[in-house]
Design a protein around this motif. Structure first.
Motif, PDB file in Angstrom:
ATOM      1  N   TRP A   1     -40.832 -31.877  51.007  1.00  0.00           N
ATOM      2  CA  TRP A   1     -41.805 -32.600  50.193  1.00  0.00           C
ATOM      3  C   TRP A   1     -42.475 -33.746  50.960  1.00  0.00           C
ATOM      4  O   TRP A   1     -43.592 -34.165  50.639  1.00  0.00           O
ATOM      5  CB  TRP A   1     -41.142 -33.172  48.936  1.00  0.00           C
ATOM      6  N   GLU A   2     -41.827 -34.263  52.003  1.00  0.00           N
ATOM      7  CA  GLU A   2     -42.378 -35.424  52.717  1.00  0.00           C
ATOM      8  C   GLU A   2     -43.603 -35.078  53.558  1.00  0.00           C
ATOM      9  O   GLU A   2     -44.233 -35.968  54.137  1.00  0.00           O
ATOM     10  CB  GLU A   2     -41.307 -36.085  53.595  1.00  0.00           C
ATOM     11  N   SER A   3     -43.961 -33.790  53.626  1.00  0.00           N
ATOM     12  CA  SER A   3     -45.204 -33.420  54.318  1.00  0.00           C
ATOM     13  C   SER A   3     -46.393 -34.154  53.705  1.00  0.00           C
ATOM     14  O   SER A   3     -47.379 -34.465  54.400  1.00  0.00           O
ATOM     15  CB  SER A   3     -45.434 -31.913  54.236  1.00  0.00           C
ATOM     16  N   ALA A   4     -46.320 -34.432  52.410  1.00  0.00           N
ATOM     17  CA  ALA A   4     -47.393 -35.176  51.749  1.00  0.00           C
ATOM     18  C   ALA A   4     -47.548 -36.560  52.359  1.00  0.00           C
ATOM     19  O   ALA A   4     -48.664 -37.086  52.486  1.00  0.00           O
ATOM     20  CB  ALA A   4     -47.096 -35.292  50.250  1.00  0.00           C
ATOM     21  N   VAL A   5     -46.435 -37.171  52.759  1.00  0.00           N
ATOM     22  CA  VAL A   5     -46.469 -38.517  53.324  1.00  0.00           C
ATOM     23  C   VAL A   5     -46.908 -38.478  54.784  1.00  0.00           C
ATOM     24  O   VAL A   5     -47.509 -39.432  55.283  1.00  0.00           O
ATOM     25  CB  VAL A   5     -45.100 -39.203  53.170  1.00  0.00           C
ATOM     26  N   ASN A   6     -46.619 -37.385  55.484  1.00  0.00           N
ATOM     27  CA  ASN A   6     -47.091 -37.264  56.869  1.00  0.00           C
ATOM     28  C   ASN A   6     -48.616 -37.244  56.954  1.00  0.00           C
ATOM     29  O   ASN A   6     -49.190 -37.501  58.013  1.00  0.00           O
ATOM     30  CB  ASN A   6     -46.541 -35.996  57.520  1.00  0.00           C
ATOM     31  N   LEU A   7     -49.272 -36.944  55.839  1.00  0.00           N
ATOM     32  CA  LEU A   7     -50.741 -36.939  55.793  1.00  0.00           C
ATOM     33  C   LEU A   7     -51.307 -38.277  55.339  1.00  0.00           C
ATOM     34  O   LEU A   7     -52.479 -38.364  54.980  1.00  0.00           O
ATOM     35  CB  LEU A   7     -51.222 -35.835  54.846  1.00  0.00           C
ATOM     36  N   THR A   8     -50.497 -39.307  55.343  1.00  0.00           N
ATOM     37  CA  THR A   8     -50.879 -40.599  54.767  1.00  0.00           C
ATOM     38  C   THR A   8     -52.185 -41.148  55.330  1.00  0.00           C
ATOM     39  O   THR A   8     -52.976 -41.753  54.611  1.00  0.00           O
ATOM     40  CB  THR A   8     -49.753 -41.626  54.950  1.00  0.00           C
ATOM     41  N   GLU A   9     -52.449 -40.931  56.619  1.00  0.00           N
ATOM     42  CA  GLU A   9     -53.672 -41.450  57.217  1.00  0.00           C
ATOM     43  C   GLU A   9     -54.899 -40.641  56.819  1.00  0.00           C
ATOM     44  O   GLU A   9     -56.033 -41.039  57.104  1.00  0.00           O
ATOM     45  CB  GLU A   9     -53.533 -41.479  58.742  1.00  0.00           C
ATOM     46  N   GLU A  10     -54.683 -39.491  56.175  1.00  0.00           N
ATOM     47  CA  GLU A  10     -55.790 -38.608  55.805  1.00  0.00           C
ATOM     48  C   GLU A  10     -55.962 -38.483  54.295  1.00  0.00           C
ATOM     49  O   GLU A  10     -56.773 -37.698  53.823  1.00  0.00           O
ATOM     50  CB  GLU A  10     -55.545 -37.223  56.413  1.00  0.00           C
ATOM     51  N   VAL A  11     -55.165 -39.253  53.519  1.00  0.00           N
ATOM     52  CA  VAL A  11     -55.195 -39.170  52.059  1.00  0.00           C
ATOM     53  C   VAL A  11     -55.894 -40.396  51.476  1.00  0.00           C
ATOM     54  O   VAL A  11     -55.716 -41.509  51.967  1.00  0.00           O
ATOM     55  CB  VAL A  11     -53.763 -39.074  51.492  1.00  0.00           C
ATOM     56  N   GLU A  12     -56.689 -40.183  50.439  1.00  0.00           N
ATOM     57  CA  GLU A  12     -57.299 -41.303  49.732  1.00  0.00           C
ATOM     58  C   GLU A  12     -56.217 -42.205  49.146  1.00  0.00           C
ATOM     59  O   GLU A  12     -55.180 -41.733  48.701  1.00  0.00           O
ATOM     60  CB  GLU A  12     -58.194 -40.774  48.604  1.00  0.00           C
ATOM     61  N   ASP A  13     -56.471 -43.504  49.126  1.00  0.00           N
ATOM     62  CA  ASP A  13     -55.495 -44.484  48.633  1.00  0.00           C
ATOM     63  C   ASP A  13     -54.170 -44.304  49.387  1.00  0.00           C
ATOM     64  O   ASP A  13     -53.119 -44.075  48.792  1.00  0.00           O
ATOM     65  CB  ASP A  13     -55.290 -44.321  47.123  1.00  0.00           C
TER      66      ASP A  13
ATOM     67  N   LEU B   1     -57.555 -39.801  63.030  1.00  0.00           N
ATOM     68  CA  LEU B   1     -57.470 -38.753  62.029  1.00  0.00           C
ATOM     69  C   LEU B   1     -58.505 -39.026  60.938  1.00  0.00           C
ATOM     70  O   LEU B   1     -58.880 -40.173  60.685  1.00  0.00           O
ATOM     71  CB  LEU B   1     -56.066 -38.720  61.427  1.00  0.00           C
ATOM     72  N   LYS B   2     -58.957 -37.972  60.285  1.00  0.00           N
ATOM     73  CA  LYS B   2     -60.038 -38.106  59.307  1.00  0.00           C
ATOM     74  C   LYS B   2     -59.535 -38.769  58.034  1.00  0.00           C
ATOM     75  O   LYS B   2     -58.770 -38.177  57.261  1.00  0.00           O
ATOM     76  CB  LYS B   2     -60.628 -36.730  58.989  1.00  0.00           C
TER      77      LYS B   2
END
Length: 499
Positions: A229-241, A15-16
């Motif tokens: 709200w946990e959708s933000a955490v599902n993107l963990t591999e694509e989020v800065e920091d 993932l990016k």
């Protein structure tokens, strides 16, 4: 974390990484809950139970969500896997529990995506003055399928494009909601309201004001307006920091939602009074369609558009946790390997994303053939799945960190006791939901399926299908179940020194 460690040189790209920032993740977490639509659907039933104390019930519902959000934060710090609950529960409690947690997350998306698209189309047509089209099931369902396909395509094309669209939708939604709340409260204090207005009071924040039974019933509704709200955490591999930003985005999402729900909740109850809301508890249009016209007059399209953008945004963001969880399960051999494919150009899980959308469309169209009430019953069954995987995550947090809980008061309270209390509250709500759904009279359709309410039958059916698929895949490919269960030392994972 983007590919299987054992994969060869021709493996799919990961993932990016660093595709979006903290604010983008926060917006996606907010939009996943569909706040405007959630309020439209839930405020009436909560008022019917708790009266003027509805804002207090929404405040009480926030507590278990915050505790579980803390569990997501601390688990993400040591394991930045887009499968979230699936990965964490597997590491802490073993593959069987982890697989079921992943199944629950995936199926919540399948159950709700079609309904959200339907709401987006319905309120969008109402806002455009096309009431006849909105009442036509063929037109509405066709457009809903088009919306699902469009939102899925955006998810596949790239996380950055998804985030940009979400930024626009959340700004529109918040602006429309605040405009509605401000005008409603102004008219209450100016004495120009058209319904039985009530002056707001701080007492409305007392969740026990209407009695224990009302609080219990209200919590069953209120807890789930925060879901997503946990959708933000599902993107963990694509989020800065990625070690901290996604978890913080999840926590702040619940806080922002609380402020939004209380602000609009106060405005709605104050302007409409309890009798109107209670009498129209089963009609979400009565809250943000009829009531919007009462408050805004010819500007009622503003509120209708808020619900439309809310559902539209949530249609897209609800695809994210389901597709990322499927990806995570597939690359660890818990599902067919094909679902782990990453698009070489867009660096998104294209196969799992399209599969989630396809199954959601089939479910939406199939259930609608039974009846519109059957679709509502399938949404009610969501509460069982949500309570299950949230509670499982809270418990997994304490188990995962168990060697560190007594090192400090911070660890014991925030990493151990808090998530366990949150899990306990949700487990209690799960039991209460099962008891409530067992009575067919409590379902949207009021009919009996095998002597039980349709939502409970749907929930049991999904659980049984999940267990059967899990057992089949265990026989077909048992590599996932050969993973060693054990406590992962948080000090040694991803260089984290302390929780």
């Amino acid at each position: 974390m983007g590919t299987d460690p054992s994969a060869g040189p021709d493996a799919d790209p990961g993932l990016k990484a660093d595709a979006i920032g903290f604010l983008d993740a926060l917006v996606i977490g907010l939009n996943s809950t569909s706040p405007a639509y959630s309020l439209a659907a839930v405020i009436g039933p909560i008022v019917a139970l708790a009266g003027i104390y509805a804002p207090g019930v929404m405040l009480a519902s926030f507590v278990p969500m915050l505790l579980i959000a803390a569990a997501f934060y601390y688990l993400n710090k040591v394991d930045q896997d887009c499968g979230t609950t699936f990965s964490w529960v597997t590491r802490a409690m073993g593959p069987w529990a982890g697989w079921l947690g992943g199944w629950a997350i995936t199926m919540t998306g399948v159950l709700v995506i079609g309904s959200l698209a339907d709401v987006a189309v319905h309120f969008g047509l109402l806002a455009a003055g096309l009431d006849g089209w909105a009442a036509n099931e063929v037109i509405r369902q066709t457009l809903a399928v088009v919306v699902i396909l469009a939102m899925t395509a955006i998810c596949v094309v790239g996380t950055e494009m998804s985030a940009r669209l979400q930024d626009i939708l959340i700004l529109a939604q918040v602006f429309f909601l605040l405009a509605f709340a401000v005008v409603a409260l102004y008219r209450v204090y100016a004495g120009t309201g058209s319904l039985d207005a009530i002056r707001p009071s701080v007492e409305w924040l007392n969740p026990f004001g209407a009695g224990g039974a009302a609080l219990t019933g209200g919590l069953l509704l209120g807890v789930f307006i925060y879901w997503g709200w946990e959708s933000a955490v599902n993107l963990t591999e694509e989020v800065e920091d990625s070690a901290t930003a996604p978890g913080k985005a999840g926590i702040w999402s619940t806080v922002v939602l609380l402020v939004t729900y209380l602000s609009v909740g106060f405005a709605v109850v104050a302007y409409a009074g309890t009798q109107f809301l209670a009498e129209n508890a089963g009609e979400e249009e009565a809250v943000f369609a009829v009531l919007a016209h009462e408050v805004m007059g010819g500007w009622d399209w503003v509120v209708l558009l808020a619900v439309c953008t809310s559902a539209l945004a949530s249609t897209q963001t609800t695809i994210i946790p389901a597709s990322r969880t499927s990806l995570s399960m597939a690359r660890r051999h818990a599902l067919p390997q094909r679902l782990a494919h990453i698009h070489p150009r867009f660096r998104t899980p294209d196969v799992s994303t399209w599969w989630v959308a396809a199954i959601a469309i089939v479910w939406y169209l199939s259930v609608n053939q039974i009846s519109e009430n059957a679709l509502l019953d399938s949404l009610t069954a969501l509460s069982l799945l949500i309570a299950f995987y949230y509670a499982l995550t809270g418990l997994a947090c304490a188990v995962y960190y168990r060697r560190h809980l007594l090192e400090s008061a911070h660890n014991f309270l925030l990493i151990g006791l808090g998530p366990v209390v949150g899990a306990g509250l949700l487990a209690w709500l799960l039991v209460q939901s099962v008891a409530d759904m067992a009575d067919p009279e409590n379902s949207a359709s009021g009919v009996s399926w095998y002597g039980l309410g349709p939502p409970l039958v749907i929930g049991i059916g999904i659980a049984v299908v999940g267990v059967l698929i899990m057992c089949f895949w265990r026989v077909r490919d048992g590599r996932f179940w050969l993973e060693r269960r054990g406590v992962v030392d948080p000090d040694l994972v991803h260089g984290t020194k302390r929780p």
